[in-house]
Write an enzyme that holds these catalytic residues in place. Structure first.
Site, PDB file in Angstrom:
ATOM      1  NE  ARG A  19       1.034  -6.447  -8.556  1.00 32.93           N
ATOM      2  CZ  ARG A  19       0.920  -5.123  -8.602  1.00 32.93           C
ATOM      3  NH1 ARG A  19       0.670  -4.484  -9.728  1.00 32.93           N
ATOM      4  NH2 ARG A  19       1.022  -4.401  -7.497  1.00 32.93           N
ATOM      5  N   GLY A  20      -2.370  -6.342  -7.107  1.00 31.03           N
ATOM      6  CA  GLY A  20      -2.588  -5.072  -6.411  1.00 31.03           C
ATOM      7  C   GLY A  20      -3.842  -5.269  -5.573  1.00 31.03           C
ATOM      8  N   GLY A  22      -6.165  -3.522  -4.177  1.00 32.90           N
ATOM      9  CA  GLY A  22      -7.428  -2.877  -4.556  1.00 32.90           C
ATOM     10  C   GLY A  22      -8.010  -3.488  -5.819  1.00 32.90           C
ATOM     11  CB  CYS A 129       5.585  -3.286  -4.391  1.00 31.83           C
ATOM     12  SG  CYS A 129       4.632  -4.596  -5.190  1.00 31.83           S
ATOM     13  CB  SER A 131       0.830   0.799  -3.800  1.00 29.04           C
ATOM     14  OG  SER A 131      -0.225   1.553  -3.238  1.00 29.04           O
ATOM     15  CG  ASP A 198      -0.806  -6.654  -0.195  1.00 31.65           C
ATOM     16  OD1 ASP A 198       0.255  -5.992  -0.181  1.00 31.65           O
ATOM     17  OD2 ASP A 198      -1.347  -7.049  -1.243  1.00 31.65           O
ATOM     18  CG  ASN A 208       2.978  -3.284   1.076  1.00 35.06           C
ATOM     19  OD1 ASN A 208       1.961  -3.425   0.396  1.00 35.06           O
ATOM     20  ND2 ASN A 208       3.993  -2.560   0.646  1.00 35.06           N
ATOM     21  CE  LYS A 209       4.489  -7.871  -3.583  1.00 37.18           C
ATOM     22  NZ  LYS A 209       3.911  -9.231  -3.610  1.00 37.18           N
TER      23      LYS A 209
HETATM   24  P1  RI2 Z   1      -2.839  -1.163  -4.158  1.00 35.04           P
HETATM   25  C1  RI2 Z   1       0.504  -5.316  -3.881  1.00 35.04           C
HETATM   26  O1  RI2 Z   1       0.581  -6.700  -3.766  1.00 35.04           O
HETATM   27  C2  RI2 Z   1       1.647  -4.618  -3.181  1.00 35.04           C
HETATM   28  O2  RI2 Z   1       2.068  -5.244  -2.003  1.00 35.04           O
HETATM   29  C3  RI2 Z   1       1.020  -3.261  -2.933  1.00 35.04           C
HETATM   30  O3  RI2 Z   1       1.712  -2.475  -1.982  1.00 35.04           O
HETATM   31  C4  RI2 Z   1      -0.364  -3.683  -2.457  1.00 35.04           C
HETATM   32  O4  RI2 Z   1      -0.707  -4.789  -3.306  1.00 35.04           O
HETATM   33  C5  RI2 Z   1      -1.429  -2.635  -2.495  1.00 35.04           C
HETATM   34  O5  RI2 Z   1      -1.695  -2.234  -3.815  1.00 35.04           O
HETATM   35  P2  RI2 Z   1       0.784  -7.703  -5.061  1.00 35.04           P
HETATM   36  O6  RI2 Z   1      -0.620  -7.970  -5.603  1.00 35.04           O
HETATM   37  O7  RI2 Z   1      -4.156  -1.736  -3.749  1.00 35.04           O
HETATM   38  O8  RI2 Z   1       1.683  -7.063  -6.059  1.00 35.04           O
HETATM   39  O9  RI2 Z   1      -2.520   0.110  -3.425  1.00 35.04           O
HETATM   40  O10 RI2 Z   1       1.361  -8.949  -4.457  1.00 35.04           O
HETATM   41  O11 RI2 Z   1      -2.736  -1.018  -5.667  1.00 35.04           O
END
Ligand code: RI2
Length: 309
Positions: A19-20, A22, A129, A131, A198, A208-209
Protein backbone atom coordinates in the site's frame (compact mmCIF):
# COMPACT_ATOMS: atom_id res chain seq x y z
CA UNK A 1 -3.75 -15.63 -18.74
CA UNK A 2 -1.59 -13.30 -16.67
CA UNK A 3 1.62 -14.54 -15.10
CA UNK A 4 1.88 -15.65 -11.47
CA UNK A 5 3.88 -12.61 -10.33
CA UNK A 6 1.24 -10.21 -11.66
CA UNK A 7 -1.56 -12.18 -9.98
CA UNK A 8 0.29 -12.18 -6.64
CA UNK A 9 1.10 -8.47 -6.81
CA UNK A 10 -2.46 -7.53 -7.86
CA UNK A 11 -3.80 -9.53 -4.93
CA UNK A 12 -1.39 -7.94 -2.46
CA UNK A 13 -2.34 -4.47 -3.72
CA UNK A 14 -6.07 -5.25 -3.41
CA UNK A 15 -5.62 -6.59 0.14
CA UNK A 16 -3.38 -3.62 1.00
CA UNK A 17 -0.45 -5.87 1.88
CA UNK A 18 1.26 -3.54 -0.57
CA UNK A 19 0.00 0.00 0.00
CA UNK A 20 0.88 3.67 -0.34
CA UNK A 21 0.39 5.22 -3.76
CA UNK A 22 4.09 5.32 -4.65
CA UNK A 23 4.80 1.81 -3.45
CA UNK A 24 1.81 0.45 -5.36
CA UNK A 25 3.20 2.00 -8.57
CA UNK A 26 6.70 0.61 -8.05
CA UNK A 27 5.37 -2.86 -7.17
CA UNK A 28 3.20 -2.90 -10.30
CA UNK A 29 6.26 -1.96 -12.36
CA UNK A 30 8.27 -4.76 -10.70
CA UNK A 31 5.47 -7.20 -11.51
CA UNK A 32 5.62 -6.19 -15.19
CA UNK A 33 9.36 -6.80 -15.10
CA UNK A 34 8.88 -10.27 -13.57
CA UNK A 35 6.21 -11.00 -16.16
CA UNK A 36 8.63 -9.95 -18.92
CA UNK A 37 11.37 -12.20 -17.58
CA UNK A 38 8.97 -15.15 -17.43
CA UNK A 39 7.44 -14.44 -20.86
CA UNK A 40 7.72 -17.14 -23.52
CA UNK A 41 6.27 -14.88 -26.25
CA UNK A 42 8.16 -15.26 -29.51
CA UNK A 43 6.60 -12.39 -31.47
CA UNK A 44 6.46 -8.71 -30.57
CA UNK A 45 2.66 -8.73 -30.93
CA UNK A 46 2.27 -11.63 -28.51
CA UNK A 47 4.54 -9.97 -25.99
CA UNK A 48 2.73 -6.62 -26.17
CA UNK A 49 -0.58 -8.47 -25.74
CA UNK A 50 0.76 -10.31 -22.67
CA UNK A 51 2.03 -7.08 -21.18
CA UNK A 52 -1.30 -5.36 -21.87
CA UNK A 53 -3.22 -8.12 -20.07
CA UNK A 54 -0.83 -7.94 -17.13
CA UNK A 55 -1.26 -4.15 -17.01
CA UNK A 56 -5.05 -4.44 -17.02
CA UNK A 57 -4.98 -6.94 -14.13
CA UNK A 58 -2.72 -4.68 -12.08
CA UNK A 59 -4.75 -1.52 -12.74
CA UNK A 60 -7.94 -3.30 -11.62
CA UNK A 61 -6.45 -4.03 -8.18
CA UNK A 62 -7.18 -0.58 -6.68
CA UNK A 63 -9.12 2.18 -8.43
CA UNK A 64 -8.32 5.48 -6.68
CA UNK A 65 -4.52 5.79 -6.73
CA UNK A 66 -3.70 7.03 -10.23
CA UNK A 67 -0.02 6.27 -9.65
CA UNK A 68 -0.90 2.66 -10.50
CA UNK A 69 -2.34 3.18 -14.02
CA UNK A 70 0.15 5.99 -14.66
CA UNK A 71 3.07 3.64 -13.92
CA UNK A 72 1.62 0.80 -15.99
CA UNK A 73 0.87 3.13 -18.92
CA UNK A 74 4.29 4.79 -18.72
CA UNK A 75 5.87 1.37 -19.27
CA UNK A 76 3.41 -0.10 -21.77
CA UNK A 77 3.21 3.05 -23.94
CA UNK A 78 6.96 3.06 -24.42
CA UNK A 79 7.02 -0.61 -25.35
CA UNK A 80 3.93 -0.47 -27.57
CA UNK A 81 5.31 2.37 -29.64
CA UNK A 82 8.71 0.78 -30.26
CA UNK A 83 9.02 -1.15 -33.47
CA UNK A 84 11.31 -3.91 -32.19
CA UNK A 85 11.65 -7.70 -32.02
CA UNK A 86 10.17 -9.56 -29.02
CA UNK A 87 13.63 -9.99 -27.50
CA UNK A 88 14.45 -6.29 -27.85
CA UNK A 89 11.01 -5.32 -26.52
CA UNK A 90 11.62 -7.41 -23.43
CA UNK A 91 14.95 -5.68 -22.86
CA UNK A 92 13.26 -2.31 -23.33
CA UNK A 93 10.52 -3.23 -20.83
CA UNK A 94 13.06 -4.16 -18.17
CA UNK A 95 15.02 -0.94 -18.76
CA UNK A 96 11.84 1.16 -18.64
CA UNK A 97 10.75 -0.47 -15.38
CA UNK A 98 14.16 0.15 -13.81
CA UNK A 99 14.06 3.77 -14.95
CA UNK A 100 10.56 4.26 -13.57
CA UNK A 101 11.54 2.84 -10.18
CA UNK A 102 14.74 4.87 -10.01
CA UNK A 103 12.93 8.10 -10.94
CA UNK A 104 10.12 7.39 -8.51
CA UNK A 105 12.55 6.87 -5.61
CA UNK A 106 14.50 9.99 -6.55
CA UNK A 107 11.23 11.97 -6.69
CA UNK A 108 10.45 11.08 -3.07
CA UNK A 109 13.94 12.20 -2.04
CA UNK A 110 13.64 15.45 -3.99
CA UNK A 111 10.21 16.17 -2.46
CA UNK A 112 11.94 15.78 0.91
CA UNK A 113 14.58 18.36 0.01
CA UNK A 114 12.12 20.84 -1.49
CA UNK A 115 9.48 20.38 1.19
CA UNK A 116 11.99 20.69 4.06
CA UNK A 117 12.62 24.29 2.98
CA UNK A 118 9.05 25.00 3.98
CA UNK A 119 9.56 23.60 7.47
CA UNK A 120 10.81 25.98 10.16
CA UNK A 121 12.68 25.17 13.33
CA UNK A 122 10.12 24.47 16.06
CA UNK A 123 7.25 23.61 13.70
CA UNK A 124 4.50 21.29 14.82
CA UNK A 125 3.31 19.27 11.82
CA UNK A 126 0.06 17.36 11.67
CA UNK A 127 -0.23 14.47 9.22
CA UNK A 128 -2.76 11.82 8.30
CA UNK A 129 -2.37 8.17 7.31
CA UNK A 130 1.09 7.08 6.12
CA UNK A 131 2.77 8.76 3.20
CA UNK A 132 6.36 8.14 2.10
CA UNK A 133 6.39 11.58 0.45
CA UNK A 134 5.30 13.31 3.67
CA UNK A 135 7.80 11.37 5.77
CA UNK A 136 10.54 12.33 3.34
CA UNK A 137 9.79 16.03 4.04
CA UNK A 138 9.60 15.50 7.81
CA UNK A 139 12.75 13.36 8.03
CA UNK A 140 14.77 15.71 5.81
CA UNK A 141 13.80 18.71 7.95
CA UNK A 142 14.67 16.78 11.12
CA UNK A 143 18.04 15.65 9.70
CA UNK A 144 18.78 19.29 8.90
CA UNK A 145 18.55 19.92 12.63
CA UNK A 146 15.09 21.47 12.76
CA UNK A 147 13.46 20.67 16.09
CA UNK A 148 10.03 19.66 14.91
CA UNK A 149 7.18 17.67 16.42
CA UNK A 150 4.56 15.62 14.62
CA UNK A 151 0.91 14.99 15.44
CA UNK A 152 -0.27 11.87 13.59
CA UNK A 153 -3.81 10.56 13.28
CA UNK A 154 -4.34 6.83 13.70
CA UNK A 155 -6.27 6.73 10.37
CA UNK A 156 -9.09 4.29 10.92
CA UNK A 157 -10.02 1.73 9.77
CA UNK A 158 -6.61 0.40 8.66
CA UNK A 159 -4.50 2.36 11.18
CA UNK A 160 -1.77 3.42 8.73
CA UNK A 161 -1.07 6.20 11.27
CA UNK A 162 0.63 3.53 13.39
CA UNK A 163 3.14 2.94 10.57
CA UNK A 164 3.84 6.68 10.49
CA UNK A 165 4.36 6.88 14.24
CA UNK A 166 6.65 3.83 14.27
CA UNK A 167 8.76 5.39 11.52
CA UNK A 168 8.96 8.66 13.46
CA UNK A 169 9.96 6.88 16.68
CA UNK A 170 12.73 5.04 14.79
CA UNK A 171 14.05 8.38 13.56
CA UNK A 172 13.81 9.88 17.06
CA UNK A 173 11.29 12.54 16.00
CA UNK A 174 8.94 13.60 18.83
CA UNK A 175 5.39 12.59 17.92
CA UNK A 176 1.88 12.35 19.28
CA UNK A 177 -0.66 9.76 18.11
CA UNK A 178 -4.28 10.94 18.15
CA UNK A 179 -7.65 9.46 17.14
CA UNK A 180 -9.07 10.81 13.89
CA UNK A 181 -11.87 12.63 15.67
CA UNK A 182 -9.33 14.66 17.71
CA UNK A 183 -8.06 16.53 14.65
CA UNK A 184 -9.94 19.78 15.33
CA UNK A 185 -9.05 19.73 19.02
CA UNK A 186 -5.34 19.46 18.22
CA UNK A 187 -5.24 21.77 15.20
CA UNK A 188 -4.52 24.82 17.38
CA UNK A 189 -1.16 23.26 18.26
CA UNK A 190 -0.14 22.76 14.61
CA UNK A 191 1.82 25.14 12.39
CA UNK A 192 1.39 23.06 9.24
CA UNK A 193 -0.53 20.09 7.97
CA UNK A 194 1.19 17.89 5.39
CA UNK A 195 -0.58 15.00 3.70
CA UNK A 196 0.17 12.76 0.74
CA UNK A 197 -2.00 12.14 -2.32
CA UNK A 198 -3.39 9.18 -4.21
CA UNK A 199 -4.65 11.30 -7.11
CA UNK A 200 -4.63 14.99 -7.98
CA UNK A 201 -7.27 16.17 -10.44
CA UNK A 202 -6.81 18.77 -13.18
CA UNK A 203 -8.59 21.39 -11.03
CA UNK A 204 -6.15 20.80 -8.14
CA UNK A 205 -8.52 18.73 -5.96
CA UNK A 206 -6.64 16.11 -3.97
CA UNK A 207 -7.87 12.55 -3.43
CA UNK A 208 -6.26 11.13 -0.31
CA UNK A 209 -7.03 8.88 2.67
CA UNK A 210 -10.53 9.30 4.06
CA UNK A 211 -10.49 12.07 6.64
CA UNK A 212 -8.00 14.26 4.76
CA UNK A 213 -10.70 16.79 3.87
CA UNK A 214 -11.60 17.10 7.57
CA UNK A 215 -7.98 17.98 8.35
CA UNK A 216 -8.17 20.57 5.55
CA UNK A 217 -11.37 22.07 6.95
CA UNK A 218 -9.96 22.28 10.47
CA UNK A 219 -6.69 23.74 9.14
CA UNK A 220 -8.61 26.35 7.14
CA UNK A 221 -10.64 27.35 10.19
CA UNK A 222 -7.50 27.60 12.36
CA UNK A 223 -5.47 29.35 9.59
CA UNK A 224 -2.91 26.55 9.55
CA UNK A 225 -1.02 25.97 6.28
CA UNK A 226 -2.23 22.89 4.41
CA UNK A 227 0.42 21.25 2.22
CA UNK A 228 0.29 18.17 -0.02
CA UNK A 229 3.41 16.17 -0.89
CA UNK A 230 3.07 14.18 -4.11
CA UNK A 231 5.15 12.96 -7.04
CA UNK A 232 4.08 14.29 -10.45
CA UNK A 233 2.83 10.86 -11.54
CA UNK A 234 0.05 11.20 -8.96
CA UNK A 235 -1.63 13.83 -11.13
CA UNK A 236 -4.57 12.31 -12.96
CA UNK A 237 -4.44 12.89 -16.74
CA UNK A 238 -7.97 11.70 -17.56
CA UNK A 239 -9.53 14.26 -15.22
CA UNK A 240 -8.53 16.80 -17.85
CA UNK A 241 -11.09 15.23 -20.16
CA UNK A 242 -13.79 15.10 -17.56
CA UNK A 243 -13.23 11.71 -15.97
CA UNK A 244 -14.03 11.58 -12.25
CA UNK A 245 -11.69 9.84 -9.82
CA UNK A 246 -13.39 6.71 -8.56
CA UNK A 247 -13.44 6.58 -4.77
CA UNK A 248 -12.64 3.06 -3.64
CA UNK A 249 -15.19 1.55 -1.26
CA UNK A 250 -13.63 -1.24 0.75
CA UNK A 251 -15.16 -4.11 2.70
CA UNK A 252 -17.48 -3.22 5.60
CA UNK A 253 -15.60 -5.81 7.63
CA UNK A 254 -12.67 -3.39 7.91
CA UNK A 255 -14.94 -1.08 9.95
CA UNK A 256 -16.91 -3.52 12.11
CA UNK A 257 -18.26 -7.05 12.09
CA UNK A 258 -21.51 -6.78 10.06
CA UNK A 259 -22.95 -9.68 12.12
CA UNK A 260 -22.86 -7.43 15.19
CA UNK A 261 -24.87 -4.70 13.43
CA UNK A 262 -27.51 -6.59 11.45
CA UNK A 263 -29.98 -4.16 9.91
CA UNK A 264 -27.44 -1.34 9.65
CA UNK A 265 -25.49 -0.31 6.61
CA UNK A 266 -21.74 -0.03 7.13
CA UNK A 267 -19.83 2.17 4.69
CA UNK A 268 -16.08 2.21 4.14
CA UNK A 269 -14.89 4.68 1.50
CA UNK A 270 -11.08 4.61 1.47
CA UNK A 271 -10.55 8.16 0.21
CA UNK A 272 -12.09 11.62 0.15
CA UNK A 273 -11.62 14.73 -1.94
CA UNK A 274 -10.11 17.97 -0.68
CA UNK A 275 -11.07 20.91 -2.89
CA UNK A 276 -8.27 23.22 -4.11
CA UNK A 277 -9.59 26.15 -2.01
CA UNK A 278 -8.40 24.35 1.10
CA UNK A 279 -4.90 23.58 -0.19
CA UNK A 280 -2.09 26.13 0.10
CA UNK A 281 0.64 24.32 -1.81
CA UNK A 282 1.48 21.06 -3.51
CA UNK A 283 5.10 19.94 -3.14
CA UNK A 284 6.28 17.86 -6.11
CA UNK A 285 9.76 16.77 -7.20
CA UNK A 286 9.56 19.53 -9.82
CA UNK A 287 8.84 22.29 -7.36
CA UNK A 288 6.26 23.84 -5.08
CA UNK A 289 3.04 25.02 -6.70
CA UNK A 290 -0.48 26.14 -5.88
CA UNK A 291 -3.17 23.51 -6.58
CA UNK A 292 -4.38 25.64 -9.50
CA UNK A 293 -1.15 24.70 -11.34
CA UNK A 294 -2.21 21.02 -11.47
CA UNK A 295 -3.33 21.46 -15.04
CA UNK A 296 0.19 22.55 -16.05
CA UNK A 297 1.74 19.44 -14.48
CA UNK A 298 -0.73 17.24 -16.34
CA UNK A 299 0.05 19.06 -19.58
CA UNK A 300 3.80 18.69 -19.08
CA UNK A 301 3.72 15.09 -17.89
CA UNK A 302 1.07 13.63 -20.15
CA UNK A 303 0.51 16.18 -22.95
CA UNK A 304 -2.91 17.38 -24.02
CA UNK A 305 -3.65 14.24 -26.00
CA UNK A 306 -4.97 12.32 -23.03
CA UNK A 307 -8.13 11.15 -24.74
CA UNK A 308 -6.28 8.24 -26.31
CA UNK A 309 -5.15 6.83 -22.95
P1 RI2 B 1 2.78 7.76 -0.59
C1 RI2 B 1 -2.06 6.08 0.91
O1 RI2 B 1 -3.15 5.30 0.54
C2 RI2 B 1 -2.47 7.30 1.70
O2 RI2 B 1 -3.68 7.86 1.30
C3 RI2 B 1 -1.28 8.20 1.43
O3 RI2 B 1 -1.51 9.56 1.74
C4 RI2 B 1 -1.10 7.97 -0.07
O4 RI2 B 1 -1.32 6.56 -0.23
C5 RI2 B 1 0.22 8.37 -0.64
O5 RI2 B 1 1.26 7.59 -0.10
P2 RI2 B 1 -3.38 3.75 1.07
O6 RI2 B 1 -2.59 2.86 0.10
O7 RI2 B 1 2.86 7.39 -2.03
O8 RI2 B 1 -2.91 3.63 2.48
O9 RI2 B 1 3.20 9.18 -0.34
O10 RI2 B 1 -4.85 3.53 0.91
O11 RI2 B 1 3.53 6.76 0.28
Amino acid sequence: MVCKEVKITAEKIAKMEIRGAGKIARSAAEALKACTKASKAKSADDFVKELGEAGTALIAARPSAVSLPNAVRFIINRVQNANLSARKLKELTIKTVDKFIEDSEKAVERIGEIGARRISDGDVIMTHCHSAAVLSVIKTAWRQGKKIRVIATESRPRYQGHITVRELIKEGIPCTLIVDSAVRAFMKQADKVIVGADSIAANGAVVNKIGTSQLALAAHEARVLFLVAAESYKFHPQTLVGELVEIEERSAKEVANPQDFRGAEIRNPAFDITPPEYIDLIITEKGVMPPQAAILVIKEEFGWAVTGL
